[in-house]
Design a protein around this motif. Sequence first.
Motif, PDB file in Angstrom:
ATOM      1  N   HIS A 185       0.814  -1.224   0.000  1.00 63.97           N
ATOM      2  CA  HIS A 185       0.000   0.000   0.000  1.00 63.97           C
ATOM      3  C   HIS A 185       0.846   1.273   0.000  1.00 63.97           C
ATOM      4  N   ASP A 186       2.030   1.226   0.601  1.00 59.92           N
ATOM      5  CA  ASP A 186       2.867   2.437   0.698  1.00 59.92           C
ATOM      6  C   ASP A 186       4.053   2.404  -0.256  1.00 59.92           C
ATOM      7  N   LYS A 197       5.811   5.472  -1.439  1.00 58.01           N
ATOM      8  CA  LYS A 197       6.738   6.234  -0.594  1.00 58.01           C
ATOM      9  C   LYS A 197       8.184   6.059  -1.056  1.00 58.01           C
ATOM     10  N   HIS A 206       2.070  10.073  -2.473  1.00 54.17           N
ATOM     11  CA  HIS A 206       2.529   8.676  -2.486  1.00 54.17           C
ATOM     12  C   HIS A 206       1.451   7.663  -2.895  1.00 54.17           C
ATOM     13  N   HIS A 225      -5.974   4.373  -0.020  1.00 48.18           N
ATOM     14  CA  HIS A 225      -5.891   4.029   1.412  1.00 48.18           C
ATOM     15  C   HIS A 225      -5.846   5.256   2.322  1.00 48.18           C
ATOM     16  N   HIS A 226      -5.807   6.458   1.750  1.00 46.40           N
ATOM     17  CA  HIS A 226      -5.891   7.666   2.589  1.00 46.40           C
ATOM     18  C   HIS A 226      -7.200   8.427   2.373  1.00 46.40           C
ATOM     19  N   ASP A 266      -3.836   0.520   8.400  1.00 47.43           N
ATOM     20  CA  ASP A 266      -2.779   1.517   8.335  1.00 47.43           C
ATOM     21  C   ASP A 266      -2.820   2.414   9.569  1.00 47.43           C
TER      22      ASP A 266
HETATM   23 FE   FE2 Z   1       0.129   5.674   3.039  1.00 47.83          FE
END
Ligand code: FE2
Length: 264
Positions: free
Chosen positions: A179-180, A183, A208, A232-233, A261
Amino acid sequence: MFVHEFCGSWMEHPFLRARLLLEQPRDLERLLATTIRQVWIDTGKGADIAPGITPAEVSEPPCNETSPGAPARHTRTSVELLQARQIIGQARDVLKTMFKDVRLGRPLDLAASGLLVDEMAESIKRNPHALIGLARLKTADNYSYMHSIAVCALMIGLAHRMGLDEHQVHLAGIAGLLHDIGKSKVPLDVLNKPGALDAEEWVIMRSHPRWGYEILLPQGLDHAVTDACLHHHEKVDGTGYPDGLKQDDISLMARMTAVCDVYD
Ligand SMILES: [Fe+2]
């Protein structure tokens, strides 16, 4: 030690605060006299456990163990911890390589991540507490990797508890692990900045999810996984990013990823 969390109800301990530094032997005795059998400590704010004591010796029983409807445990936490530690070591290497590849503009190799998620799912099936508990222990230098591993483990556990089928559990794990990944495009001085980010740095940081989506899109992954990465944010009230989606416009997998998260 600095107690970050008592694993139990506030009614089970005599302290007025939920977090505190244990300084007096008397306070330790008061804590030991309660029914609480485990606490989370913050070693940045207080002492660590004595050298020579391994997590296996301090493992039982973890937080939330008595939650209703919890599946029967197949192996003891202390036994599964050894295996879980190995799996986390592998996972950290896999993630390090993936993040590095993206940074250097190399193609992403996802072959290992599928196997890894299956191994994690097996460990969680044998005992949900070992891997999830271990994955939540982080230091500043391994934070990004350990966070991805923890979200992966939490996603597998959550998907199981929701009664999703094996394939969906696998996808949930992949979504958590990746998911990240966006980044990896965030400059390290922004990603690892110890203080608060300024407005410009926030713009970079908030990019990201989209960067991750662009990295994953050519990989032919299930749409649920790429969508979880992109969204996801998001927040149900529409104040999230990057698309300001509301309520049911946010997919189930993206909601699950957001919950895991934030929890981690
Ligand atoms: Fe994230």
